[in-house]
Structure formats: structure tokens, C-alpha cells
Write a protein that holds these residues in place. Structure first.
Motif, PDB file in Angstrom:
ATOM      1  N   ALA A 129      38.381  32.176  57.502  1.00 43.55           N
ATOM      2  CA  ALA A 129      36.712  32.484  58.273  1.00 43.55           C
ATOM      3  C   ALA A 129      35.652  33.120  57.089  1.00 43.55           C
ATOM      4  N   LYS A 130      35.993  33.811  56.044  1.00 45.39           N
ATOM      5  CA  LYS A 130      36.161  34.023  54.931  1.00 45.39           C
ATOM      6  C   LYS A 130      35.537  32.468  54.459  1.00 45.39           C
ATOM      7  N   LYS A 131      34.251  32.843  53.975  1.00 43.33           N
ATOM      8  CA  LYS A 131      33.463  31.669  52.570  1.00 43.33           C
ATOM      9  C   LYS A 131      33.210  32.084  51.229  1.00 43.33           C
ATOM     10  N   TYR A 132      33.811  31.907  50.658  1.00 40.83           N
ATOM     11  CA  TYR A 132      33.899  32.745  49.125  1.00 40.83           C
ATOM     12  C   TYR A 132      33.086  32.203  47.902  1.00 40.83           C
ATOM     13  N   ARG A 133      33.077  32.114  47.078  1.00 38.46           N
ATOM     14  CA  ARG A 133      32.224  32.110  46.478  1.00 38.46           C
ATOM     15  C   ARG A 133      32.725  31.448  44.754  1.00 38.46           C
ATOM     16  N   PHE A 134      33.942  32.067  44.225  1.00 41.47           N
ATOM     17  CA  PHE A 134      34.538  31.538  43.796  1.00 41.47           C
ATOM     18  C   PHE A 134      35.928  31.369  44.576  1.00 41.47           C
ATOM     19  N   SER A 135      36.946  30.497  44.125  1.00 39.37           N
ATOM     20  CA  SER A 135      37.755  29.944  44.575  1.00 39.37           C
ATOM     21  C   SER A 135      39.316  30.664  44.358  1.00 39.37           C
ATOM     22  N   LEU A 136      40.332  30.106  44.789  1.00 37.58           N
ATOM     23  CA  LEU A 136      40.906  31.375  45.048  1.00 37.58           C
ATOM     24  C   LEU A 136      42.009  31.767  43.615  1.00 37.58           C
ATOM     25  N   GLU A 137      42.036  29.995  42.704  1.00 38.91           N
ATOM     26  CA  GLU A 137      41.839  30.011  41.756  1.00 38.91           C
ATOM     27  C   GLU A 137      41.958  30.607  40.518  1.00 38.91           C
ATOM     28  N   GLN A 138      40.140  30.068  40.328  1.00 35.97           N
ATOM     29  CA  GLN A 138      39.368  30.752  39.914  1.00 35.97           C
ATOM     30  C   GLN A 138      39.856  32.509  40.120  1.00 35.97           C
ATOM     31  N   ARG A 139      39.315  33.155  40.638  1.00 40.89           N
ATOM     32  CA  ARG A 139      39.426  34.849  41.499  1.00 40.89           C
ATOM     33  C   ARG A 139      41.115  35.444  40.691  1.00 40.89           C
ATOM     34  N   LEU A 140      41.892  34.432  41.144  1.00 46.70           N
ATOM     35  CA  LEU A 140      43.739  34.675  39.957  1.00 46.70           C
ATOM     36  C   LEU A 140      43.156  34.514  38.695  1.00 46.70           C
ATOM     37  N   GLU A 141      42.646  34.162  38.088  1.00 40.13           N
ATOM     38  CA  GLU A 141      42.449  34.351  36.667  1.00 40.13           C
ATOM     39  C   GLU A 141      41.695  34.752  36.201  1.00 40.13           C
ATOM     40  N   PHE A 142      40.316  35.135  36.550  1.00 37.33           N
ATOM     41  CA  PHE A 142      39.770  36.183  36.807  1.00 37.33           C
ATOM     42  C   PHE A 142      40.589  37.994  35.961  1.00 37.33           C
ATOM     43  N   ILE A 143      41.145  37.858  36.808  1.00 35.26           N
ATOM     44  CA  ILE A 143      41.684  39.383  37.185  1.00 35.26           C
ATOM     45  C   ILE A 143      42.779  39.276  35.775  1.00 35.26           C
ATOM     46  N   LYS A 144      43.579  37.975  35.905  1.00 34.90           N
ATOM     47  CA  LYS A 144      44.635  37.671  35.010  1.00 34.90           C
ATOM     48  C   LYS A 144      43.954  38.103  33.786  1.00 34.90           C
ATOM     49  N   GLU A 145      43.080  37.403  33.026  1.00 36.23           N
ATOM     50  CA  GLU A 145      42.362  37.621  31.552  1.00 36.23           C
ATOM     51  C   GLU A 145      41.478  39.054  31.934  1.00 36.23           C
ATOM     52  N   THR A 146      41.439  39.209  32.710  1.00 33.85           N
ATOM     53  CA  THR A 146      40.606  41.123  32.376  1.00 33.85           C
ATOM     54  C   THR A 146      42.180  42.048  31.778  1.00 33.85           C
ATOM     55  N   PHE A 147      43.180  41.487  32.212  1.00 32.46           N
ATOM     56  CA  PHE A 147      44.283  42.793  32.311  1.00 32.46           C
ATOM     57  C   PHE A 147      45.300  42.069  31.730  1.00 32.46           C
ATOM     58  N   LYS A 148      45.182  40.956  30.480  1.00 31.50           N
ATOM     59  CA  LYS A 148      46.607  40.078  30.090  1.00 31.50           C
ATOM     60  C   LYS A 148      47.326  41.203  29.520  1.00 31.50           C
ATOM     61  N   SER A 149      46.597  42.390  28.803  1.00 36.06           N
ATOM     62  CA  SER A 149      47.853  43.013  27.832  1.00 36.06           C
ATOM     63  C   SER A 149      48.239  43.958  28.898  1.00 36.06           C
ATOM     64  N   GLU A 150      48.499  44.156  30.239  1.00 36.99           N
ATOM     65  CA  GLU A 150      48.570  45.623  30.878  1.00 36.99           C
ATOM     66  C   GLU A 150      50.022  44.433  31.567  1.00 36.99           C
ATOM     67  N   THR A 151      51.065  45.672  31.192  1.00 40.80           N
ATOM     68  CA  THR A 151      52.531  45.305  31.856  1.00 40.80           C
ATOM     69  C   THR A 151      52.552  45.853  33.057  1.00 40.80           C
ATOM     70  N   LYS A 152      51.795  47.406  33.454  1.00 40.75           N
ATOM     71  CA  LYS A 152      52.128  47.653  35.145  1.00 40.75           C
ATOM     72  C   LYS A 152      51.300  46.904  35.758  1.00 40.75           C
ATOM     73  N   ILE A 153      50.454  45.686  36.032  1.00 39.04           N
ATOM     74  CA  ILE A 153      49.657  45.602  36.725  1.00 39.04           C
ATOM     75  C   ILE A 153      50.190  43.722  36.822  1.00 39.04           C
ATOM     76  N   SER A 154      50.486  43.584  37.985  1.00 34.00           N
ATOM     77  CA  SER A 154      50.477  41.820  38.887  1.00 34.00           C
ATOM     78  C   SER A 154      49.690  41.319  39.349  1.00 34.00           C
ATOM     79  N   VAL A 155      49.302  40.656  39.589  1.00 33.72           N
ATOM     80  CA  VAL A 155      48.548  39.438  40.794  1.00 33.72           C
ATOM     81  C   VAL A 155      49.144  38.866  41.660  1.00 33.72           C
ATOM     82  N   GLU A 156      48.536  39.327  42.760  1.00 36.69           N
ATOM     83  CA  GLU A 156      49.352  38.158  43.845  1.00 36.69           C
ATOM     84  C   GLU A 156      48.631  38.217  44.587  1.00 36.69           C
ATOM     85  N   THR A 157      48.983  36.689  45.861  1.00 33.26           N
ATOM     86  CA  THR A 157      47.883  36.650  47.065  1.00 33.26           C
ATOM     87  C   THR A 157      48.706  36.838  47.656  1.00 33.26           C
TER      88      THR A 157
END
Length: 155
Positions: A40-68
Motif C-alpha cells: 500500500a506504500k509508494k516508495y521512492r527507491f525500489s526494494l532492490e535499491q534499498r537492499l543494495e544501499f544497506i548491503k553496500e553501507t555495511f559490507k564489512s560488518e559480519t554481524k549484519i545481514s539484510v532481509e526483506t
């Protein structure tokens, strides 16, 4: 093992989100950044873009995973066996809003919510502010991680 979920739409992730995530890392063994899907929500960025932003930002942090996920956050937490929900608080209004959700979540599943106050230098930042700055061609340097800035320069 202490596992927490940091849920949100992250449209896009901001320096405020990043600050909460970085400060939460010593508290948990694993931190799942969970992008909620709301049709129901209109997003500015696609789900794929949002995933990539987070993965790229925390790419060196082993304790972090990103899921939808879609549906109730508490059901997602149960599915992945998370012990806590992490939320950032910018102001008293955030607390009042988040408190009601935290109490409801606790009653539904017994999962506790851990609140972290945002740092003073990021407490005013929201995804909607970042989107507005972007819409008007402003400089995102003090508001969003480099992954967001790099991607939006291409637009």
C-alpha cells in the motif's frame, strides 16, 4: 546468542539509521536489518535499491545481514528466531508511537524492543527529509550513507 531485528522501510537508509545500527552492534551477536514490504506504500527507491544501499553501507560488518519481509514484524522475528526488535528514537513523539507498538509486540510474541536514542547530530534526519533534499537536487552528504549518494548521482 542475542539476535535482533531492525525493521523499517529504509526509503532510503539515512545516517540516522546507520548511527543506530553501528551503536547497536556491541549489544547483539547478530543484527538483521529487515526491509518491510508494504504494497500500500509508494516508495521512492525500489526494494532492490534499498537492499543494495544497506548491503553496500555495511559490507564489512559480519554481524549484519539484510532481509526483506511482509506481514507482522513479530512473525518475521519468530520465523528467524530473533530475540529482540531494535528501534531508534529521534524525539518524544517517536517514543510515544514506538512504545505502543513495542507493548503490542511483547503481548503478541514476548519479543522485547530495545530502543536507542539517535545521536544529537543525526536526530533530525528522516528518510522523508532525505527524499525531499534529493527531489530538489540538494547535497545529501550530511544525511545519507555514501551508497545512497553514489546511486543518486546517477539519476
Amino acid at each position: 546468542m542475542r539476535k535482533a531485528v531492525f525493521p523499517g522501510s529504509f526509503d532510503p537508509i539515512t545516517l540516522g539509521h546507520a548511527n543506530v545500527i553501528e551503536r547497536a552492534l556491541p549489544l547483539f551477536d547478530e543484527l538483521v536489518i529487515a526491509i518491510g514490504i508494504n504494497d500500500a506504500k509508494k516508495y521512492r527507491f525500489s526494494l532492490e535499491q534499498r537492499l543494495e544501499f544497506i548491503k553496500e553501507t555495511f559490507k564489512s560488518e559480519t554481524k549484519i545481514s539484510v532481509e526483506t519481509y511482509s506481514g507482522l514484524t513479530t512473525e518475521f522475528c519468530k520465523d528467524i528466531q530473533a530475540d529482540f526488535i531494535l528501534r531508534g528514537l529521534r524525539n518524544p513523539a517517536d517514543f510515544e508511537f514506538e512504545k505502543a507498538i513495542a507493548i503490542t509486540n511483547r503481548k503478541l510474541t514476548g519479543i522485547d524492543t530495545v530502543f536507542l536514542l539517535t545521536s544529537a547530530d543525526t536526530s533530525f534526519i528522516s528518510s522523508s527529509i532525505v527524499r525531499d533534499i534529493l527531489k530538489h537536487g540538494g547535497d545529501l552528504t550530511n544525511f545519507a550513507p555514501q551508497a545512497v549518494i553514489n546511486a543518486t548521482k546517477k539519476d
